[in-house]
Scaffold this motif. Structure first.
Motif, short mmCIF file in Angstrom:
data_model
loop_
_atom_site.label_atom_id
_atom_site.label_comp_id
_atom_site.label_asym_id
_atom_site.label_seq_id
_atom_site.Cartn_x
_atom_site.Cartn_y
_atom_site.Cartn_z
N GLY A 94 56.94 169.97 35.87
CA GLY A 94 57.30 168.60 36.01
C GLY A 94 56.19 167.68 35.72
N LEU A 95 56.29 166.46 35.90
CA LEU A 95 55.32 165.61 35.68
C LEU A 95 54.03 165.74 36.55
CD1 LEU A 95 56.73 161.89 35.07
CD2 LEU A 95 55.89 163.38 33.19
N ALA A 96 54.27 166.25 37.85
CA ALA A 96 53.22 166.34 38.48
C ALA A 96 52.28 167.60 37.87
CB ALA A 96 53.70 166.69 40.01
N SER A 97 52.67 168.52 37.31
CA SER A 97 51.87 169.46 36.50
C SER A 97 51.06 168.78 35.67
CB SER A 97 52.78 170.58 35.83
OG SER A 97 54.07 170.93 36.49
N GLU A 112 51.81 157.49 44.63
CA GLU A 112 52.11 158.80 44.77
C GLU A 112 50.98 159.25 45.75
OE1 GLU A 112 50.76 157.37 42.34
OE2 GLU A 112 48.65 158.12 42.37
N VAL A 119 50.59 166.85 44.98
CA VAL A 119 51.01 165.64 44.39
C VAL A 119 52.54 165.55 44.31
CG1 VAL A 119 51.06 164.58 42.18
CG2 VAL A 119 49.01 165.67 42.81
N SER A 120 53.31 164.72 44.71
CA SER A 120 54.59 164.72 44.31
C SER A 120 54.89 163.32 43.75
CB SER A 120 55.46 164.93 45.54
OG SER A 120 54.92 164.20 46.61
N LEU A 121 55.77 163.20 42.65
CA LEU A 121 56.05 162.02 41.96
C LEU A 121 57.60 161.99 41.98
CD1 LEU A 121 54.14 162.59 38.80
CD2 LEU A 121 53.37 161.28 40.57
N GLU A 153 66.44 170.32 31.05
CA GLU A 153 66.00 169.28 31.74
C GLU A 153 64.19 169.24 31.70
OE1 GLU A 153 67.33 169.04 35.74
OE2 GLU A 153 65.97 167.37 36.06
N LYS A 154 63.72 168.11 31.53
CA LYS A 154 62.18 168.31 31.50
C LYS A 154 61.63 168.55 29.85
CE LYS A 154 61.92 169.09 36.19
NZ LYS A 154 61.43 170.09 37.18
N ASP A 192 59.30 165.42 41.40
CA ASP A 192 58.25 166.48 40.73
C ASP A 192 57.09 166.79 41.58
OD1 ASP A 192 60.06 166.93 38.37
OD2 ASP A 192 58.51 165.82 37.17
N GLU A 193 56.83 168.05 41.81
CA GLU A 193 55.82 168.40 42.96
C GLU A 193 55.13 169.44 42.23
OE1 GLU A 193 56.68 168.20 47.17
OE2 GLU A 193 58.48 168.80 46.26
N SER A 194 53.63 169.23 42.50
CA SER A 194 52.53 170.18 42.10
C SER A 194 51.52 170.38 43.34
CB SER A 194 52.01 169.85 40.61
OG SER A 194 51.09 170.84 40.27
N ASP A 229 58.59 175.65 37.89
CA ASP A 229 58.54 174.39 38.48
C ASP A 229 57.91 173.27 37.86
OD1 ASP A 229 56.19 175.49 38.55
OD2 ASP A 229 55.81 175.16 40.82
N TRP A 254 50.70 161.21 33.01
CA TRP A 254 51.83 160.69 33.60
C TRP A 254 51.76 159.23 34.03
CZ3 TRP A 254 51.08 159.02 38.57
CH2 TRP A 254 50.23 159.83 39.40
N LEU A 297 54.81 156.67 33.27
CA LEU A 297 55.29 155.88 34.32
C LEU A 297 55.12 154.30 34.32
CD1 LEU A 297 54.97 158.53 37.28
CD2 LEU A 297 57.06 157.87 35.90
N ARG A 341 64.33 162.31 40.35
CA ARG A 341 63.94 163.68 40.48
C ARG A 341 62.53 163.42 40.93
NH1 ARG A 341 62.65 165.03 34.84
NH2 ARG A 341 60.51 164.92 35.26
#
Lengths: 448, 150
Positions: A411-414, B8, B54-56, A383-384, B49-51, A409, A420, A424, B47
């Motif tokens: 994800g796009l938020a990284s 966001e 920031v959460s998306l 995934e990802k 995604d968090e960092s 962890d 991103w 999006l 899904r």
């Protein structure tokens, strides 16, 4: 016999590349005549599904790559079961084995690949197969159906095709030995650690994997039939059938004397055009741009064939389009183990940086050069993986967040917003009414 | 066509979008059963995604160039001509994961139990996708793609 009317778009090949091109042409040119010629007698089917077909039960109808009305709906004429034997770029014709000559205005060579078949004693025996197209799968199926007792097979070559046929044979109750020349199976698309996931899964099925050796000859005891395979160290593995899966090379016979530039495959520019005017090539037959290496290479994978075909088709129909490039990319799910890889899987020298993370039976690795991704392997959880693949494809500088790419962890938020946001939908449009009315915020009561 | 936009800056990563998506794709339509009892387990198509802060909330964008469609090995993914949505024919999907590798959002989800890929269809049978309708913070917006963008 020469067809008097020129075909506007002639496509040789009825698989991912040819279909990608035909679909793209029809987006731009609704009327120009399209003819697809293929030596396979079937409507387009998903080649990767030949292992499902062999594994049973899998109806051939479910293998269809497009709906049954695809050709009719898109006004595509097909010449199936017809083999092209020669391309003539000057006269703008192709010659079919049946004697017919077809004249074209634009030509696409989507001829695909053909299994490498080594000179080896016993390679003509009944019971020796390759595994590349539906007829191969049918031939093995027919062969197995003659046997009531347990059959043993030796698969020569532990690459994608070798492992695919192994999985199918195992599901048919066949005992398999894989012989791989290099140090680990799937070595062109996986590093040793990720390949270990597959080795473990295969070991549980009782499959015997021999690495670091080659098959020397295929033995025959009863005339014409396979009785075993002898390796380079003299070991003999008794079997009733052998599958030769040592690799695939581009199918280039039709262009052999055409003067079209060939290296390992048909060389194409970023428009998928060959060295001859109005002749394009794509897929396993073509050597197209690889964005990891920055040069033309063979990347014989289905998604690249489709995309390359699509770009070729658009250009053939007059819409100037550039191929962003492809690279080796594979998602595997043999025995329920998910692995995805792309680009390099082991760094070729120490100018590359490798980042690895292992957790909960998951393995993630990325290879970076000068800030840009050059390769990736995700095993156990894919995934990802697409986020990382597209960072590599778009040549994004990942230096500032490289550690995040393999993190648990991730994800796009990284990633930075600039990355991103484009992927999006973009910024939300202004002035769109939200679902619930915006109420006046309650007044904060401070103190009493 | 309409798309789900994310704001966001007001998303607090509560995950209710995921909860309601999973509920929507459950057979029981019962929250507790969907999470604790149903097999195969219903899966959220989106899904979060968090960092840091920031959460998306990420879901299929039904992209114009949809790399998943071209990458699909079996032809199971296609664009529905009437809705412009990217749809999956579950009959033909073998769950190989090639779409997951091709997607810039890495969003195609693999249902391990069914050996299929599952994806967002923007809740075609609802007026508003359930993730949007149930976002407590109006961090999700379901709106027509602006002319300028298309």
């Amino acid at each position: 016999m020469v067809a008097t009317r020129k075909i506007k778009y002639l496509i040789i090949g009825n698989s991912a590349g040819g279909i990608g091109a035909a679909e793209a042409i029809r987006e731009v040119d609704k009327a120009g005549t399209i003819t697809i010629v293929s030596d396979e007698p079937y409507p387009t089917y998903s080649r990767p599904l030949i292992s499902e077909y062999l594994a049973h039960p899998y109806p051939v109808e479910k293998m269809a790559y497009r709906q049954p009305d695809f050709y009719e709906k898109n006004k595509i004429k097909t010449l199936l079961g017809e083999k092209v034997i020669q391309v003539n770029p000057d006269k703008r014709t192709v010659k079919l084995e049946s004697g017919t000559t077809l004249a074209w205005q634009k030509l696409l060579l989507a001829t695909g690949g053909t299994p490498i078949f080594p000179e080896m004693e016993g390679n003509q025996l009944k019971g020796v197969f390759t595994f590349n197209r539906l007829d191969d799968s049918r031939a093995i199926d027919g062969f197995l159906n003659q046997y009531r007792n347990r059959v043993r097979a030796v698969v020569i070559g532990g690459g994608l095709i070798g492992v695919s046929v192994t999985e199918a044979l195992l599901r048919r109750g066949i005992e398999v030995t894989i012989v791989e020349m290099k140090d680990w199976i799937l070595n062109t698309i996986l590093d040793e650690e990720a390949a270990g996931f597959e080795v473990q899964a295969l070991a549980q099925t009782g499959t015997n994997i021999i690495t670091g050796h080659t098959a020397e000859k295929i033995n025959s005891y009863l005339p014409g039939e396979v009785s075993g395979v002898t390796l380079d160290d003299g070991r003999v593995f008794p079997c009733q059938m052998a599958v030769i899966a040592i690799g695939v090379r581009p199918r280039l016979e039709v262009v052999a004397e055409s003067g079209i530039k060939i290296n390992r495959g048909i060389v194409v520019d970023r428009r998928m055009a060959t060295s001859a005017p109005d002749i394009y090539a794509c897929g396993d037959a073509a050597e197209a741009f690889d964005f990891v290496y920055g040069v033309n290479r063979l990347t014989p994978v289905w998604p690249n064939a489709y995309e390359g075909g699509r770009v070729a088709g658009l250009n053939m129909a007059g819409t100037q389009t550039e191929y962003q490039g492809g690279t080796a990319m594979n998602a595997l799910k043999y025995f329920g183990v998910y692995i995805a890889s792309a680009g390099l899987v082991t760094p070729p020298d120490d100018s590359y940086e490798t980042l690895i993370n292992r957790y909960n039976g998951i393995y993630k690795k990325v290879i970076i050069k000068k800030g840009k991704l050059a390769g990736m392997v995700f095993a156990g959880d894919i995934e990802k993986s697409g986020i990382v693949y597209n960072l590599m494809k778009d040549r994004v500088d990942v230096s500032k967040f490289k550690e995040a790419l393999v993190a648990d962890d991730f994800g796009l938020a990284s990633l930075p917003e600039s990355v991103w946001r484009d992927w999006l939908a973009g910024a939300p449009p202004e002035g769109v009414p939200v679902i619930t009315s915006i109420e006046k915020p309650e007044e904060l009561v401070i103190g009493d | 066509m309409k798309k789900v936009y994310i704001k966001e800056d007001v998303c607090i990563g509560c995950g209710l979008c995921e909860v309601y998506c999973r509920l929507k794709h459950s057979r029981s339509k019962d929250l507790v059963k969907a999470y604790k009892k149903e097999t195969p387990r219903p899966l959220s198509r989106l899904r979060v995604d968090e960092s840091g802060i920031v959460s998306l909330s990420v879901r299929c964008q039904h992209c114009d160039d949809a790399p998943c469609i071209g990458a699909c090995l079996t032809g199971a993914l296609s664009r529905d001509p009437s809705t412009s949505l990217v749809i999956v024919d579950e009959e033909r999907c073998i769950g190989c994961g090639t779409c997951t590798l091709a997607c810039p959002l890495g969003i195609p989800k693999l249902d391990m139990a069914q050996k299929k890929m599952v994806k967002c269809d923007l809740c075609q049978d609802e007026e508003i996708p359930v993730c949007v309708a149930n976002c407590p913070n109006e961090a999700l917006l379901y709106a027509e793609v602006e002319e300028a963008l298309t």
